[in-house]
Write an enzyme that holds these catalytic residues in place. Structure first.
Site, PDB file in Angstrom:
ATOM      1  N   HIS A  19       0.954  -1.362  -0.268  1.00 14.78           N
ATOM      2  CA  HIS A  19       0.114   0.144  -0.429  1.00 14.78           C
ATOM      3  C   HIS A  19       0.770   1.005   0.162  1.00 14.78           C
ATOM      4  O   HIS A  19       0.449   2.113  -0.815  1.00 14.78           O
ATOM      5  CB  HIS A  19      -0.924  -0.273   0.798  1.00 14.78           C
ATOM      6  CG  HIS A  19      -1.949  -0.499   0.991  1.00 14.78           C
ATOM      7  ND1 HIS A  19      -3.453  -0.386   0.629  1.00 14.78           N
ATOM      8  CD2 HIS A  19      -2.053  -2.338   0.982  1.00 14.78           C
ATOM      9  CE1 HIS A  19      -3.944  -1.708   0.679  1.00 14.78           C
ATOM     10  NE2 HIS A  19      -3.081  -2.951   0.573  1.00 14.78           N
ATOM     11  N   THR A 133      -5.763   0.373  -3.408  1.00 15.95           N
ATOM     12  CA  THR A 133      -4.270   0.087  -3.969  1.00 15.95           C
ATOM     13  C   THR A 133      -4.923  -0.932  -4.653  1.00 15.95           C
ATOM     14  O   THR A 133      -3.794  -1.135  -5.929  1.00 15.95           O
ATOM     15  CB  THR A 133      -4.122  -0.489  -3.167  1.00 15.95           C
ATOM     16  OG1 THR A 133      -3.744   0.517  -1.881  1.00 15.95           O
ATOM     17  CG2 THR A 133      -2.634  -0.660  -3.102  1.00 15.95           C
ATOM     18  N   TRP A 352      -1.987  -7.120  -6.614  1.00 17.61           N
ATOM     19  CA  TRP A 352      -1.574  -5.980  -7.129  1.00 17.61           C
ATOM     20  C   TRP A 352      -0.666  -5.238  -7.571  1.00 17.61           C
ATOM     21  O   TRP A 352      -0.580  -4.931  -8.949  1.00 17.61           O
ATOM     22  CB  TRP A 352      -2.976  -4.866  -7.025  1.00 17.61           C
ATOM     23  CG  TRP A 352      -3.322  -4.272  -8.179  1.00 17.61           C
ATOM     24  CD1 TRP A 352      -3.318  -3.113  -7.987  1.00 17.61           C
ATOM     25  CD2 TRP A 352      -3.947  -4.228  -9.424  1.00 17.61           C
ATOM     26  NE1 TRP A 352      -4.156  -2.110  -9.401  1.00 17.61           N
ATOM     27  CE2 TRP A 352      -4.046  -3.256 -10.079  1.00 17.61           C
ATOM     28  CE3 TRP A 352      -4.796  -5.997 -10.039  1.00 17.61           C
ATOM     29  CZ2 TRP A 352      -4.680  -3.694 -11.335  1.00 17.61           C
ATOM     30  CZ3 TRP A 352      -4.622  -6.027 -11.232  1.00 17.61           C
ATOM     31  CH2 TRP A 352      -4.805  -4.159 -12.264  1.00 17.61           C
ATOM     32  N   ASN A 353       0.248  -5.150  -6.997  1.00 16.75           N
ATOM     33  CA  ASN A 353       1.756  -4.110  -7.112  1.00 16.75           C
ATOM     34  C   ASN A 353       1.855  -5.159  -7.879  1.00 16.75           C
ATOM     35  O   ASN A 353       3.002  -4.340  -9.416  1.00 16.75           O
ATOM     36  CB  ASN A 353       2.599  -3.183  -6.386  1.00 16.75           C
ATOM     37  CG  ASN A 353       1.294  -2.842  -5.223  1.00 16.75           C
ATOM     38  OD1 ASN A 353       1.238  -1.785  -5.830  1.00 16.75           O
ATOM     39  ND2 ASN A 353       1.032  -2.812  -4.506  1.00 16.75           N
TER      40      ASN A 353
END
Ligand code: UDX
Length: 455
Positions: A19, A133, A352-353
């Site tokens: 995050h 995020t 997700w990153n």
């Protein structure tokens, strides 16, 4: 570098690696437009890391666990409750401190996992932007659950609206289909509460780009003021306009001193599997056994990130047995690794990153999602964007077996679908770059966001 704006933006990420990274990069994009930015992190994180100076000033709040952080909390619920109460107080103090120094904050960009921050900002008369995020598709699913339109546990296929993806239950975020108890109810509450007071936020910022999820963005836009602002990679990787300064990463884990880039330099083009499960996921011992056996047997070289806290889970002789072709590190600069010519695929948990970084750098993926949004990200990677394959659990064990892992790695490294996957990965890489370049969809949204708040 454009016009000079008189604006001070305070950003508040949820205190975890996945995050902090995207919010820090978003803050840097604002700084590039001459906006003053301050990012509030918890005292524990601040004391245990050494962020280098950069365009974003780092300021502090408390989560109530200044000495030992999250690991000293009695439970996840206990952590979140204390964070809400101490965090609200210390965020209020911080906003007041800026005001007293004649450097008032005009906008709070807060992590949607922390809805209480919106109330603090409202009380202080400050405008707000909720920062999501995770992907737009995942946010849309959670929103439907929050509204009571999607009931869980889900055990039949789901389609949120016409033109949107049709999900099987196992494609949904794990909290919605997984009957395993444990901490899940608390995490589910965390993701659903993002919508608790969201109507009061001025705008929703989503760490994705329009072209990646156009139907999902259109669908969300019919109810919310949504802006895509991603992918939030450091400028050095995507946008030459923005100077690449030292404040580009904020590592909560100590980078490994092993010269892994030199090691990669010695490997042929597209020959290495990069393996990482992000900053949180812990593999079960059965899953670790299947993966280690896959890596012992594979003919490919591999670079595997096993966090220091997980090192004891490796079988005794694994490192000696695989040293001719493998390298294990505790933490790396993932972006440098993903851009390296030797990397042929990313065996990923689909955080997700990691997903957006792989998309933006054009690296094909072998998906082994563990929990939370990762299952849904894997569905998109395989079936919507066509940039990877998902290794499947083929029985009720919850474990992906070695034969399946070997088969999926083979498909991406040299199988029939290899060329198509690579072509798609190249296409999305270009689109990601366009989105954040001057005049691209995310770039325009960032400029609009600034202009709106400067009115
Ligand atoms: C968490 C959730 O697990 C994920 O599902 C959610 O989408 C975001 O929050 P995390 O598990 O840490 O994130 O994974 P991910 O989202 O991939 O973020 C990990 C970050 O750490 C990435 O930015 C990656 O580049 C970085 N990283 C990881 C490193 O810099 N070095 C490493 O060795 C491993």
């Amino acid at each position: 570098m454009g016009q000079k704006y008189e604006l001070h933006v305070l950003l508040l990420p949820y205190p975890s690696q996945g995050h902090i990274n995207p919010m820090l990069q978003f803050a840097k994009r604002l700084s590039f437009h001459n906006i003053q930015t301050s990012m509030a992190i918890t005292r524990f994180i601040s004391n245990s890391t050494r962020p280098e100076p950069g365009p974003v000033s780092i300021v502090h709040i408390s989560d109530g666990f200044d000495e030992n952080g999250f690991s000293s909390a009695p439970s996840i619920e206990g952590y979140l409750t204390r964070f809400e109460s101490i965090g609200s107080e210390t965020l209020t103090d911080l906003i007041e401190l800026f005001r007293s120094k004649e450097n008032p904050v005009q906008i709070l960009v807060y992590d949607a996992f922390l809805p209480w921050a919106l109330d603090v900002a409202n009380r202080a008369g400050i405008r707000t932007a909720a920062f999501f995020t995770q992907s737009c598709g995942v946010d849309a699913i959670y929103w439907q659950v929050w509204e009571g339109r999607l009931k869980y546990p889900v055990n039949e296929p789901v389609q949120l609206g016409p033109g949107l993806v049709r999900f099987e239950p196992w494609d949904l975020p794990s909290f919605l289909s997984d009957p395993i108890p444990g901490p899940y109810p608390t995490y589910l509450k965390l993701v659903l509460n993002q919508f608790e007071n969201l109507k009061k936020a001025d705008v929703l910022l989503i760490n994705s780009f329009y072209e990646l999820e156009p139907e999902e963005f259109e669908w969300m836009k019919s109810s919310w003021r949504v802006k895509s602002i991603g992918p939030t990679l450091p400028s050095a990787y995507l946008d030459d306009r923005v100077p690449s300064d030292s404040n580009y990463a904020f590592n909560l884990h100590n980078p490994d001193s092993t010269p892994y880039l030199q090691w990669l330099n010695s490997k042929p083009h597209s020959s290495v599997i990069y393996v990482s499960f992000g900053s949180m996921a812990s593999l079960s011992s059965d899953q670790t056994n299947e993966l280690t056996s896959t890596l012992v047997n594979t003919k490919y070289s591999f670079l595997w990130v096993v966090r220091a806290s997980e090192a004891a889970t490796l079988p005794k002789n694994f490192i000696q047995e695989t040293q001719a072709k493998g390298l294990v590190v505790t933490w790396c600069n993932q972006l440098e690794v993903l851009t390296h010519d030797a990397v042929g695929c990313f065996l990923t948990h689909c955080g997700w990153n990691s997903t957006t970084e792989s998309i933006a750098l054009g690296v094909p993926m072998v998906c082994t999602p563990q929990w939370t949004d990762q299952t849904t990200n894997a569905k998109y990677i395989e079936d919507v964007w066509g940039i990877g394959v998902r290794a499947r659990v083929e029985d009720g064990s919850g474990v992906v077996k070695r034969e399946e892992l070997e088969r999926r790695i083979g498909e991406v490294m040299e199988g029939e679908r290899r060329e198509e996957i690579r072509r798609n990965a190249g296409k999305w890489k270009e689109l990601a770059k366009e989105a954040v370049s001057e005049g691209g969809s995310s770039d325009k949204n960032i400029v609009e966001f600034i202009e709106e708040f400067c009115k």
